[in-house]
Scaffold this motif. Structure first.
Motif, PDB file in Angstrom:
ATOM      1  N   TRP A 190     -15.587   2.838  -7.092  1.00 20.73           N
ATOM      2  CA  TRP A 190     -15.900   1.439  -7.604  1.00 20.73           C
ATOM      3  C   TRP A 190     -15.652   1.188  -9.177  1.00 20.73           C
ATOM      4  O   TRP A 190     -15.199   0.547  -9.547  1.00 20.73           O
ATOM      5  CB  TRP A 190     -17.914   1.270  -7.180  1.00 20.73           C
ATOM      6  CG  TRP A 190     -17.979   0.609  -6.887  1.00 20.73           C
ATOM      7  CD1 TRP A 190     -18.548   0.757  -5.291  1.00 20.73           C
ATOM      8  CD2 TRP A 190     -17.762  -1.253  -5.830  1.00 20.73           C
ATOM      9  NE1 TRP A 190     -19.589  -0.104  -4.294  1.00 20.73           N
ATOM     10  CE2 TRP A 190     -18.749  -1.227  -4.471  1.00 20.73           C
ATOM     11  CE3 TRP A 190     -16.955  -2.267  -6.671  1.00 20.73           C
ATOM     12  CZ2 TRP A 190     -18.264  -2.655  -4.046  1.00 20.73           C
ATOM     13  CZ3 TRP A 190     -17.092  -3.439  -5.761  1.00 20.73           C
ATOM     14  CH2 TRP A 190     -17.643  -3.356  -5.111  1.00 20.73           C
ATOM     15  N   HIS A 191     -15.473   2.676  -9.518  1.00 21.24           N
ATOM     16  CA  HIS A 191     -14.254   2.275 -10.731  1.00 21.24           C
ATOM     17  C   HIS A 191     -13.326   2.305 -11.133  1.00 21.24           C
ATOM     18  O   HIS A 191     -13.487   3.374 -12.046  1.00 21.24           O
ATOM     19  CB  HIS A 191     -15.721   3.539 -11.699  1.00 21.24           C
ATOM     20  CG  HIS A 191     -17.521   3.542 -11.974  1.00 21.24           C
ATOM     21  ND1 HIS A 191     -17.668   2.406 -12.483  1.00 21.24           N
ATOM     22  CD2 HIS A 191     -18.268   3.909 -10.978  1.00 21.24           C
ATOM     23  CE1 HIS A 191     -18.774   2.629 -12.640  1.00 21.24           C
ATOM     24  NE2 HIS A 191     -19.422   3.203 -11.581  1.00 21.24           N
ATOM     25  N   PRO A 218      -9.615   1.876 -10.218  1.00 15.23           N
ATOM     26  CA  PRO A 218      -8.535   0.475  -9.973  1.00 15.23           C
ATOM     27  C   PRO A 218      -8.469  -0.201  -8.935  1.00 15.23           C
ATOM     28  O   PRO A 218      -8.111  -1.238  -8.748  1.00 15.23           O
ATOM     29  CB  PRO A 218      -7.086   1.071 -11.019  1.00 15.23           C
ATOM     30  CG  PRO A 218      -7.096   2.694 -10.898  1.00 15.23           C
ATOM     31  CD  PRO A 218      -8.924   3.372 -10.639  1.00 15.23           C
ATOM     32  N   HIS A 219      -8.972   0.992  -7.606  1.00 15.23           N
ATOM     33  CA  HIS A 219      -9.072  -0.104  -6.289  1.00 15.23           C
ATOM     34  C   HIS A 219     -10.281  -0.734  -6.250  1.00 15.23           C
ATOM     35  O   HIS A 219     -10.728  -1.268  -5.269  1.00 15.23           O
ATOM     36  CB  HIS A 219      -8.889   1.293  -5.405  1.00 15.23           C
ATOM     37  CG  HIS A 219      -7.867   1.620  -5.015  1.00 15.23           C
ATOM     38  ND1 HIS A 219      -6.780   1.308  -5.437  1.00 15.23           N
ATOM     39  CD2 HIS A 219      -7.343   3.002  -5.371  1.00 15.23           C
ATOM     40  CE1 HIS A 219      -5.054   1.916  -5.119  1.00 15.23           C
ATOM     41  NE2 HIS A 219      -5.799   3.046  -5.371  1.00 15.23           N
ATOM     42  N   ALA A 220     -10.849  -0.609  -7.370  1.00 13.35           N
ATOM     43  CA  ALA A 220     -12.295  -1.932  -7.126  1.00 13.35           C
ATOM     44  C   ALA A 220     -12.294  -2.745  -5.931  1.00 13.35           C
ATOM     45  O   ALA A 220     -13.434  -3.519  -5.950  1.00 13.35           O
ATOM     46  CB  ALA A 220     -12.698  -1.269  -8.261  1.00 13.35           C
ATOM     47  N   ALA A 221     -11.296  -3.427  -6.935  1.00 17.86           N
ATOM     48  CA  ALA A 221     -10.561  -4.779  -5.997  1.00 17.86           C
ATOM     49  C   ALA A 221     -10.581  -4.895  -4.940  1.00 17.86           C
ATOM     50  O   ALA A 221     -11.461  -5.633  -4.410  1.00 17.86           O
ATOM     51  CB  ALA A 221      -9.743  -5.603  -6.507  1.00 17.86           C
ATOM     52  N   SER A 222      -9.953  -3.727  -4.108  1.00 17.03           N
ATOM     53  CA  SER A 222      -9.774  -4.299  -2.998  1.00 17.03           C
ATOM     54  C   SER A 222     -10.989  -3.542  -2.291  1.00 17.03           C
ATOM     55  O   SER A 222     -11.470  -4.878  -0.837  1.00 17.03           O
ATOM     56  CB  SER A 222      -8.683  -2.934  -2.403  1.00 17.03           C
ATOM     57  OG  SER A 222      -8.964  -1.683  -2.467  1.00 17.03           O
ATOM     58  N   LEU A 253      -3.610  -4.008  -2.296  1.00 18.97           N
ATOM     59  CA  LEU A 253      -4.135  -3.538  -2.938  1.00 18.97           C
ATOM     60  C   LEU A 253      -4.200  -2.184  -2.505  1.00 18.97           C
ATOM     61  O   LEU A 253      -4.397  -1.120  -4.042  1.00 18.97           O
ATOM     62  CB  LEU A 253      -5.668  -4.044  -3.224  1.00 18.97           C
ATOM     63  CG  LEU A 253      -5.073  -5.926  -4.025  1.00 18.97           C
ATOM     64  CD1 LEU A 253      -6.185  -6.193  -4.259  1.00 18.97           C
ATOM     65  CD2 LEU A 253      -4.716  -5.478  -5.214  1.00 18.97           C
ATOM     66  N   GLY A 311     -14.191  -4.430  -3.153  1.00 17.04           N
ATOM     67  CA  GLY A 311     -15.076  -5.696  -3.387  1.00 17.04           C
ATOM     68  C   GLY A 311     -14.630  -6.707  -2.195  1.00 17.04           C
ATOM     69  O   GLY A 311     -14.960  -7.382  -1.654  1.00 17.04           O
ATOM     70  N   ILE A 312     -13.144  -6.742  -2.037  1.00 20.83           N
ATOM     71  CA  ILE A 312     -12.428  -7.333  -0.967  1.00 20.83           C
ATOM     72  C   ILE A 312     -12.760  -7.926   0.671  1.00 20.83           C
ATOM     73  O   ILE A 312     -13.666  -8.181   1.586  1.00 20.83           O
ATOM     74  CB  ILE A 312     -11.307  -8.026  -1.007  1.00 20.83           C
ATOM     75  CG1 ILE A 312     -10.756  -8.568  -2.192  1.00 20.83           C
ATOM     76  CG2 ILE A 312     -10.895  -9.382   0.386  1.00 20.83           C
ATOM     77  CD1 ILE A 312      -9.474  -8.644  -2.383  1.00 20.83           C
ATOM     78  N   ALA A 340      -6.619  -7.083   0.980  1.00 19.81           N
ATOM     79  CA  ALA A 340      -7.185  -5.935   0.506  1.00 19.81           C
ATOM     80  C   ALA A 340      -6.313  -4.113   0.598  1.00 19.81           C
ATOM     81  O   ALA A 340      -6.069  -3.473  -0.340  1.00 19.81           O
ATOM     82  CB  ALA A 340      -8.162  -5.775   1.403  1.00 19.81           C
TER      83      ALA A 340
END
Lengths: 304, 657
Positions: free
Chosen positions: A168-169, A171-175, A301, A177-178, A298
């Motif tokens: 979660w911390h 840079p892949h946190a966005a994926s 990403l 989240g998706i 995702a």
């Protein structure tokens, strides 16, 4: 080891109907009603278990196999999953595929049992269920690929391990989240909740899962409801673990986080059900294909 | 090995027994079946020794230019031969009840002769290590297959199916002649095959393309599958089981064997196979959903399963190109195990479909219904086969699909960026699995559940014991691989090592790529035991329940069997989803007005490539050639004289310099 397995099964078996009560209570609050008691699903199950059976003369043993598989599959699937601080009792390289395919088995028998009655309503429900599920399965696989990439492991225990916090911390946190959104959509589809299906409309032609169990009665119906409740908890455990990867290092603390998470998830489902209308049937495949695209995004990403 | 040869010969000549025995009591047929069983038994000892360190080889001189009678049994051959023997033996027993001599006097002897011949030819083909021997066995197999398909040659549609098959298989063989000729150029042994991972040639790409065409035609990869649905539907059920379960796998065997020769595998080979696999898998199953004829439906599922097998092989090839040993082992193990599994469950399904056709007298799914009450054992076996073909635990289909999934997930660990495209295999496989599930829920639910839709279905009868036993054994074999897959791990591991030309396979124990098979088997057993316990409990507590009521019709009191969901209505929503590629034809079905008159609906999904592409293209070519012939061969004597004069002039110009 044995004690932990028993504890995990006990949690599943005892706790499973509660989230349904929470969902109904939430919906009642939104509608301004008092609603049924929180423990109503437990009372329903107890009442159904005491009742007798009624069978159509058309049905055969396959009709009874549907509820049986529907009940056993979530129990076995739960053994593949880490519950809170409890490690997964059965864990091996590639167990995530078994997890996905077990639910396929239960779908096969539920739909076959529906067709066994010869009712056209149930046939309609069966075809909708299998159609939507075959669109939902690629989504699950894409999500698992993203998680496996982040975890560098192919066991469910590894996928949902402590590395999620650092994921979660990163840079892949966005994926991630998706993936969470996609899995939530799959959870709604698989558990036949609004906006894909309405668990309260037994006698309308728009429903999917509920119509498949029209002819079941007594303990068999109770097993179906109980199995569905357990399925919600088992699939919910995936989502909860992704959203709340807290690890206190203390067994009871971890379990509490997990249980509270499941109840929170139930509240969220209740809110979604209260604020959204059910989708028109032709829209459902479109939403599912859209979600697949989101999950592909995702993956892109995550691999970037 | 000599016993193996005796077994092959016995199988090959078994059908001739049909010519001598008494026809009225099926004596010849029983004798032929016994010969096949003896032949199969004689083959077994050699196969059990396949894991021994020394290879079993026969090398005889053969007075044919370039030919050499070279047979060798290794793990790859054994992986194909083991299911073959089971299918051949059980199919022969099934034939005793399904296609009795006295009921089919016109063609039962022919069927028996070619059934034995094709079995023997396939075993020789799988053992041959010389191009000439391989191609001879290949042609015997192809021609015997033609006679199996055209068993009922008095029916025009059977003849058409056989004709299409004949054209397809011979164009495939033509490509194979090219491929093997190119393989033979530039190496000393000419037509004997090189050792694994030792061959390199500047024309490797061309060899692969030719082999992909020739072998892909036999295997039924998507654009080349045109012969398959018609042929499998036309043949008698146990012959269909042999064709679909075993014969089309010789194409896969050819691809596996041929790719094993090369020291370097270009990456595009793997990508091509992956692409073909995804297309065959998804469109094979989508076309299957749209079918109304149960045997055509099963035939399209063969296309789908060949797609899954190609996915495994494609991943293994990519593993070799990108140097990923675990990818190779998992991909090839998945490919080979799915070959065996498909042989088992597809044969089971074809045999149970044969039993349904035997009992009801039609192949139309929409005319079945309520068969589980009339054919309880056939229904049970079909259900087992359906669960297995959908790749669901605890049966064998799950194990091989699991291996391919795992191979696809392994790509995540690789550093190469391009390779990550092959991750898409996993979601594609999930979609194929979901669609296959929909299709088999449809077939099982519509045929065996509900009320009979026709009088024929209502008076259906259970098959005789000679037909039921083979199905039961197939189901047991499916369950065996599903519950104890680690028994096969040594064979698969060794095959994967031999395929890459390694002497030492990867370790099987902890940490090896095939190690988790033991854990799957534990989960499978837990599942089976739990299911049995709960089912037994529910059965017991529902004993005294009322069973005399009708199905709840939502208040409508006069339901009739006609109101049930049919196979067409079940498939409709999925077919609409895939209409971009299927282009189904739909006629009627819209009653209008307050008191509508009788209305009918019919839907039909022609084959994507045969009916939409190849048939029109070939008809156009035939029309064009017809015109050209009319122009040239116009019957005017003066013009013919002119041709002769022109030819002489041209020859004169060419030969006098």
């Amino acid at each position: 080891m044995i004690g932990r397995i028993v504890l995990q099964l006990l949690i599943l078996l005892m706790f499973a109907p509660l989230p349904l009560g929470v969902i109904n209570k939430t919906k009642a609050l939104f509608a301004g009603r008092i609603g049924p008691p929180l423990l109503q699903p437990y009372y329903d199950l107890a009442r159904l278990w005491r009742k007798g059976f009624v069978f159509s003369r058309t049905t055969t043993w396959v009709f009874l196999a549907g509820p049986v598989v529907g009940l056993v599959v979530p129990v076995l699937a739960c053994l593949l999953l880490p519950f809170g601080g409890l490690p997964a009792p059965i864990s091996f390289h590639g167990d995530l595929i078994l997890f996905v395919y077990l639910f396929g088995l239960s779908r096969f028998f539920t739909a076959a049992a529906a067709l066994d009655t010869g009712s056209s309503f149930e046939g309609m429900g069966a075809v909708r269920e299998v159609t939507f599920s075959c669109l939902a399965e690629p989504i699950v696989l894409f999500c698992l690929l993203v998680l496996a990439h982040g975890a560098d492991s192919l066991t469910l225990g590894g996928l949902l391990g402590p590395q999620l916090t650092s994921f979660w911390h990163s840079p892949h946190a966005a994926s991630l989240g998706i993936v969470l959104v996609c899995l939530f959509v799959v959870l709604l589809v698989e558990n036949s909740r609004i906006p894909f299906d309405d668990p309260n409309t037994h006698l309308e032609l728009t429903m999917i899962h509920e119509v498949m169990v029209l002819d079941h009665s007594g303990p068999a119906l109770g097993m179906i409801l109980y199995g569905a409740a357990m399925k919600l908890v088992v699939l919910g455990a995936l989502v909860v673990r992704l959203a709340l990867p807290l690890q206190t290092g203390w067994l009871i603390g971890d379990l509490l986080v997990f249980l509270v998470g499941i109840l929170l998830l139930a509240v969220v489902i209740g809110v979604v059900e209260s604020t959204m209308a059910r989708l028109r049937l032709p829209r459902v495949p479109q939403v599912l294909v859209g979600t697949s695209l989101l999950s592909v995004f995702a993956l892109v990403l995550a691999l970037r | 090995m000599i016993w193996l040869l005796c077994g092959i010969v016995l199988m090959g000549v078994s059908g001739l027994a049909g010519l001598i025995g008494s026809r009225a009591r099926d004596g010849g047929q029983k004798l032929a079946c016994a010969l096949i069983l003896v032949g199969v038994t004689l083959c077994l000892p050699a196969l059990l020794k396949v894991l021994a360190p020394t290879a079993t080889v026969i090398n005889w001189r053969w007075a044919v230019p370039g030919g050499q009678f070279l047979l060798e049994l290794d793990a790859i051959s054994a992986a194909f031969i083991l299911p073959l023997l089971l299918v051949v033996a059980l199919g022969a027993i099934y034939g005793l009840g399904y296609w009795r001599h006295r009921e089919h006097p016109a063609n039962a002897t022919k069927l028996q002769i070619f059934y034995g011949l094709i079995s023997a030819a396939m075993i020789v083909l799988l053992l041959a290590r010389n191009s000439l021997l391989f191609l001879m066995a290949w042609e015997v197999m192809a021609l015997a297959g033609y006679f199996l398909i055209t068993t009922e040659d008095h029916k025009p549609e059977v003849c058409r199916a056989g004709f299409i098959y004949l054209i397809a298989t011979h164009s495939g063989t033509l490509a194979l002649f090219g491929a093997f000729a190119l393989l033979g150029t530039g190496q000393p042994g000419a037509l004997s095959w090189p050792a694994a991972a030792s061959f390199s040639s500047p024309q490797a790409g061309l060899i692969f393309i030719l082999a992909l065409f020739g072998f892909g035609m036999k295997a039924g990869l998507m654009p080349l599958h045109i012969w398959l649905p018609g042929a499998h539907a036309a043949a008698p059920s146990h012959a269909s089981a042999l064709l679909s379960g075993v014969m089309i796998k010789t194409g896969i065997y050819g691809l596996v064997r041929l790719t094993s020769f090369f020291a370097e595998i270009p990456a595009w080979w793997g990508w091509t196979l992956l692409l073909l696999g995804v297309v065959s898998g998804i469109f094979g199953v989508a076309l299957a959903i749209a079918q109304h004829d149960i045997k055509r439906l099963l035939a399209y599922h063969s296309v789908e399963n060949i797609g899954i097998i190609a996915l495994g092989l494609g991943l293994a090839l990519l593993g070799r190109s990108y140097n990923q040993p675990t990818l190779v082992v998992l991909g090839l193990a998945g490919c080979l195990l799915h070959v065996a599994n498909h042989g088992l469950f597809k044969s089971l399904l074809f045999l149970s479909a044969g039993s349904m056709i035997h009992g009801v007298g039609t192949r139309e799914i929409d005319q079945y219904g309520g068969l589980l009450k009339r054919q309880p054992l056939t229904g049970l076996f079909f259900l087992g086969g359906a669960v297995a073909i959908c790749g669901l635990p605890p049966f064998n289909g799950f194990i091989s699909e699991w291996l391919i999934y795992l191979a696809s997930f392994k790509v995540l660990n690789s550093p190469s960026g391009v390779l990550s495209l092959s991750l898409l295999t996993a979601p594609a496989l999930a979609l194929i699995g979901g669609l296959a599930l929909a299709c088999f829920v449809k077939v099982f639910g519509i045929s065996f559940g509900g009320e009979p839709r026709t009088a024929a279905a209502a008076s259906a009868h259970e098959a005789p014991a000679t037909m039921l036993w083979p199905m039961g054994i197939f189901l047991l074999a499916c369950a065996f691989i599903g519950l104890l897959p680690s028994q096969l791990a040594p064979l698969l591991n060794r095959a994967a090592a031999q395929w890459q030309g390694q002497d030492h396979p990867l370790p099987l124990s902890l940490g090896g790529p095939l190690a988790p098979l033991a854990a799957i088997s534990l989960a499978g057993w837990i599942l089976v035991v739990l299911l049995a316990l709960v089912f037994w409990r529910l059965r017991r507590c529902s004993q005294g329940a009322r069973r005399d009521l009708g199905t709840w019709g939502c208040g409508y009191p006069f339901p009739s069997p006609k109101m049930q969901y049919t196979a067409s209505s079940f498939g409709d929503s999925l077919v609409r989803l895939f209409n971009f590629g299927l282009w189904s034809k739909r006629h009627g079905g819209r009653p209008d007005g307050l008191f509508p008159a009788t209305s009918s609906f019919e839907s039909h999904t022609p084959d994507l490539f045969l009916d939409r592409l190849f048939s029109p293209a070939f008809q156009g070519a035939a029309w064009l050639m017809h015109g050209v012939r009319r122009l040239i061969q116009n019957g005017v004597a003066a013009i013919y004289l002119l041709y002769s004069a022109l030819t002489l002039l041209v020859l004169l110009a060419l030969l006098t310099r």
